[in-house]
Design a protein around this motif. Structure first.
Motif, PDB file in Angstrom:
ATOM      1  N   LYS A 207       0.817  -1.207   0.000  1.00 48.27           N
ATOM      2  CA  LYS A 207       0.000   0.000   0.000  1.00 48.27           C
ATOM      3  C   LYS A 207       0.858   1.267   0.000  1.00 48.27           C
ATOM      4  O   LYS A 207       0.425   2.325  -0.446  1.00 48.27           O
ATOM      5  N   LEU A 208       2.088   1.170   0.505  1.00 51.12           N
ATOM      6  CA  LEU A 208       2.946   2.347   0.618  1.00 51.12           C
ATOM      7  C   LEU A 208       3.993   2.452  -0.491  1.00 51.12           C
ATOM      8  O   LEU A 208       4.560   3.533  -0.709  1.00 51.12           O
ATOM      9  N   SER A 209       4.256   1.370  -1.184  1.00 49.07           N
ATOM     10  CA  SER A 209       5.414   1.326  -2.089  1.00 49.07           C
ATOM     11  C   SER A 209       5.302   2.286  -3.271  1.00 49.07           C
ATOM     12  O   SER A 209       6.306   2.887  -3.692  1.00 49.07           O
ATOM     13  N   ALA A 210       4.119   2.441  -3.840  1.00 47.31           N
ATOM     14  CA  ALA A 210       3.982   3.326  -4.993  1.00 47.31           C
ATOM     15  C   ALA A 210       4.288   4.770  -4.609  1.00 47.31           C
ATOM     16  O   ALA A 210       4.911   5.507  -5.381  1.00 47.31           O
ATOM     17  N   THR A 211       3.867   5.182  -3.440  1.00 51.53           N
ATOM     18  CA  THR A 211       4.156   6.542  -2.967  1.00 51.53           C
ATOM     19  C   THR A 211       5.653   6.742  -2.785  1.00 51.53           C
ATOM     20  O   THR A 211       6.206   7.787  -3.134  1.00 51.53           O
ATOM     21  N   VAL A 212       6.319   5.736  -2.230  1.00 50.36           N
ATOM     22  CA  VAL A 212       7.769   5.805  -2.042  1.00 50.36           C
ATOM     23  C   VAL A 212       8.458   5.965  -3.398  1.00 50.36           C
ATOM     24  O   VAL A 212       9.355   6.806  -3.570  1.00 50.36           O
ATOM     25  N   ALA A 213       8.029   5.170  -4.383  1.00 54.67           N
ATOM     26  CA  ALA A 213       8.652   5.216  -5.708  1.00 54.67           C
ATOM     27  C   ALA A 213       8.399   6.539  -6.419  1.00 54.67           C
ATOM     28  O   ALA A 213       9.293   7.081  -7.080  1.00 54.67           O
TER      29      ALA A 213
ATOM     30  N   SER B 255     -15.906  -4.928   1.997  1.00 57.72           N
ATOM     31  CA  SER B 255     -15.581  -3.779   1.152  1.00 57.72           C
ATOM     32  C   SER B 255     -16.482  -3.769  -0.071  1.00 57.72           C
ATOM     33  O   SER B 255     -17.042  -4.792  -0.461  1.00 57.72           O
ATOM     34  N   ALA B 256     -16.589  -2.598  -0.685  1.00 57.43           N
ATOM     35  CA  ALA B 256     -17.376  -2.466  -1.911  1.00 57.43           C
ATOM     36  C   ALA B 256     -16.490  -2.104  -3.091  1.00 57.43           C
ATOM     37  O   ALA B 256     -16.995  -1.833  -4.185  1.00 57.43           O
ATOM     38  N   ILE B 257     -15.163  -2.096  -2.885  1.00 53.23           N
ATOM     39  CA  ILE B 257     -14.217  -1.853  -3.968  1.00 53.23           C
ATOM     40  C   ILE B 257     -13.109  -2.901  -3.893  1.00 53.23           C
ATOM     41  O   ILE B 257     -12.898  -3.533  -2.854  1.00 53.23           O
ATOM     42  N   SER B 258     -12.387  -3.049  -4.984  1.00 54.04           N
ATOM     43  CA  SER B 258     -11.294  -4.016  -5.029  1.00 54.04           C
ATOM     44  C   SER B 258     -10.089  -3.487  -4.262  1.00 54.04           C
ATOM     45  O   SER B 258      -9.962  -2.279  -4.006  1.00 54.04           O
ATOM     46  N   ASP B 259      -9.172  -4.393  -3.922  1.00 52.06           N
ATOM     47  CA  ASP B 259      -7.936  -3.980  -3.259  1.00 52.06           C
ATOM     48  C   ASP B 259      -7.116  -3.056  -4.159  1.00 52.06           C
ATOM     49  O   ASP B 259      -6.451  -2.133  -3.669  1.00 52.06           O
ATOM     50  N   ASP B 260      -7.153  -3.300  -5.477  1.00 53.33           N
ATOM     51  CA  ASP B 260      -6.410  -2.442  -6.399  1.00 53.33           C
ATOM     52  C   ASP B 260      -6.953  -1.016  -6.384  1.00 53.33           C
ATOM     53  O   ASP B 260      -6.178  -0.043  -6.395  1.00 53.33           O
ATOM     54  N   ARG B 261      -8.261  -0.872  -6.359  1.00 53.25           N
ATOM     55  CA  ARG B 261      -8.850   0.473  -6.305  1.00 53.25           C
ATOM     56  C   ARG B 261      -8.564   1.133  -4.968  1.00 53.25           C
ATOM     57  O   ARG B 261      -8.322   2.346  -4.916  1.00 53.25           O
ATOM     58  N   ALA B 262      -8.569   0.355  -3.888  1.00 59.60           N
ATOM     59  CA  ALA B 262      -8.243   0.914  -2.573  1.00 59.60           C
ATOM     60  C   ALA B 262      -6.806   1.411  -2.559  1.00 59.60           C
ATOM     61  O   ALA B 262      -6.514   2.516  -2.064  1.00 59.60           O
ATOM     62  N   ARG B 263      -5.893   0.609  -3.105  1.00 67.34           N
ATOM     63  CA  ARG B 263      -4.488   1.018  -3.147  1.00 67.34           C
ATOM     64  C   ARG B 263      -4.311   2.280  -3.988  1.00 67.34           C
ATOM     65  O   ARG B 263      -3.554   3.187  -3.621  1.00 67.34           O
ATOM     66  N   ALA B 264      -4.998   2.345  -5.119  1.00 72.41           N
ATOM     67  CA  ALA B 264      -4.895   3.520  -5.981  1.00 72.41           C
ATOM     68  C   ALA B 264      -5.376   4.771  -5.268  1.00 72.41           C
ATOM     69  O   ALA B 264      -4.770   5.848  -5.396  1.00 72.41           O
ATOM     70  N   ALA B 265      -6.454   4.645  -4.489  1.00 72.24           N
ATOM     71  CA  ALA B 265      -6.989   5.797  -3.764  1.00 72.24           C
ATOM     72  C   ALA B 265      -6.032   6.256  -2.668  1.00 72.24           C
ATOM     73  O   ALA B 265      -5.802   7.462  -2.482  1.00 72.24           O
ATOM     74  N   VAL B 266      -5.456   5.288  -1.939  1.00 66.34           N
ATOM     75  CA  VAL B 266      -4.491   5.623  -0.884  1.00 66.34           C
ATOM     76  C   VAL B 266      -3.257   6.270  -1.498  1.00 66.34           C
ATOM     77  O   VAL B 266      -2.753   7.294  -1.002  1.00 66.34           O
ATOM     78  N   THR B 267      -2.768   5.698  -2.592  1.00 63.84           N
ATOM     79  CA  THR B 267      -1.578   6.230  -3.252  1.00 63.84           C
ATOM     80  C   THR B 267      -1.806   7.657  -3.746  1.00 63.84           C
ATOM     81  O   THR B 267      -0.957   8.542  -3.555  1.00 63.84           O
ATOM     82  N   ALA B 268      -2.947   7.902  -4.374  1.00 64.58           N
ATOM     83  CA  ALA B 268      -3.248   9.244  -4.881  1.00 64.58           C
ATOM     84  C   ALA B 268      -3.283  10.262  -3.745  1.00 64.58           C
ATOM     85  O   ALA B 268      -2.768  11.384  -3.878  1.00 64.58           O
ATOM     86  N   SER B 269      -3.869   9.882  -2.618  1.00 60.58           N
ATOM     87  CA  SER B 269      -3.950  10.787  -1.467  1.00 60.58           C
ATOM     88  C   SER B 269      -2.564  11.071  -0.904  1.00 60.58           C
ATOM     89  O   SER B 269      -2.221  12.228  -0.594  1.00 60.58           O
ATOM     90  N   LEU B 270      -1.746  10.027  -0.760  1.00 62.39           N
ATOM     91  CA  LEU B 270      -0.402  10.199  -0.221  1.00 62.39           C
ATOM     92  C   LEU B 270       0.486  10.996  -1.169  1.00 62.39           C
ATOM     93  O   LEU B 270       1.270  11.857  -0.740  1.00 62.39           O
ATOM     94  N   GLU B 271       0.388  10.723  -2.458  1.00 67.63           N
ATOM     95  CA  GLU B 271       1.229  11.437  -3.412  1.00 67.63           C
ATOM     96  C   GLU B 271       0.898  12.924  -3.433  1.00 67.63           C
ATOM     97  O   GLU B 271       1.788  13.773  -3.521  1.00 67.63           O
ATOM     98  N   SER B 272      -0.381  13.249  -3.351  1.00 65.05           N
ATOM     99  CA  SER B 272      -0.768  14.660  -3.302  1.00 65.05           C
ATOM    100  C   SER B 272      -0.221  15.338  -2.059  1.00 65.05           C
ATOM    101  O   SER B 272       0.182  16.509  -2.095  1.00 65.05           O
ATOM    102  N   PHE B 273      -0.154  14.592  -0.968  1.00 63.03           N
ATOM    103  CA  PHE B 273       0.310  15.137   0.311  1.00 63.03           C
ATOM    104  C   PHE B 273       1.829  15.277   0.345  1.00 63.03           C
ATOM    105  O   PHE B 273       2.373  16.270   0.867  1.00 63.03           O
TER     106      PHE B 273
END
Length: 249
Positions: free
Chosen positions: A92-98, A228-246
């Protein structure tokens, strides 16, 4: 002076032994329970290990997730939820790190429970002295502990995953990001709303539609959570987008 009879002494001895046995059984039971952690998903962790953009290093009391390219100078000490394997947060954190150059230290809490871990922030930040600006964050119970550590003068900001504060940070100047899920059965939307006034007024509050509590990591279903009502991939994408913006420079 009345002498204590031998039968009475024997009874007292048996009671004392029984009490000690009960305490020992409770202690052993607690240790077994605390060490039965929710393990991370193997495939998610392997994906991170194979990603050439990031490196993973065990530093003893934490797991370091760092960019192999340019490091931004920002660091995040991240505290896992109760009884969750630290490696369960790598994916969940790796994309933001990259993408942002953030360095992350995922701690290994005492007895796998954040409220037992009273180590200061410096115990972890010493592993990466080149980081110039530190943030602290966490998931669930780990986020509650992160709020306590946010009082450290070395901390510039706070990141919460499905969590909220128990102490008042509303008058602080911390940059704050709170990511929650609308289907979270543990840190429910109501709990997030009811504790909003403990965060700085300008905190960024993001609620991910359909995301539940366990999707902030990769460790499978969690007791007490909602489906959940979304896939793990969509959850990861949402978390990544929020972290990257921050964290994006």
């Amino acid at each position: 002076m009345v002498a204590t009879s031998q039968p009475a002494l024997r009874r007292a001895g048996r009671i004392a032994v029984a009490v000690l046995v009960v305490f020992a059984l409770v202690a052993v039971g607690f240790l077994v329970w605390a060490n039965a952690v929710m393990m991370g998903d193997r495939e998610a962790a392997l994906h991170v290990w194979r990603d050439p953009r990031v490196s993973v290093r065990d530093v003893g009391d934490a797991v370091e997730l760092a960019p192999t390219g340019h490091a931004s100078g920002d660091g995040l000490v991240f505290i896992p939820g109760a009884k969750v394997d630290p490696y369960a947060y790598l994916y969940k954190l790796s994309a933001t790190v990259a993408e942002t150059g953030l360095t992350v230290l995922i701690t290994k809490p005492t007895l796998n429970l954040a409220f037992f871990d009273q180590r200061p922030l410096s115990e972890f930040t010493r592993h990466v002295p080149e980081v110039q600006r530190w943030y602290v964050g966490g998931h669930s119970l780990g986020g509650v502990r992160a709020c306590q550590l946010a009082d450290d003068p070395a901390v510039s900001g706070l990141v919460l995953f499905g969590s909220y504060c128990a102490n008042d940070l509303s008058k602080s100047h911390l940059r704050t990001l709170s990511i929650s899920g609308t289907h979270d059965g543990l840190s429910t939307p109501e709990k997030i709303r009811d504790t909003r006034d403990l965060l700085p007024p300008d905190a960024t509050m993001i609620a991910v539609p359909g995301m539940n509590h366990a999707q902030f990591g990769d460790y499978g279903p969690q007791p007490g959570d909602n489906p959940s009502a979304i896939s793990d991939d969509r959850a990861r994408a949402a978390v990544t987008a929020s972290l990257e913006s921050f964290f994006r420079p």
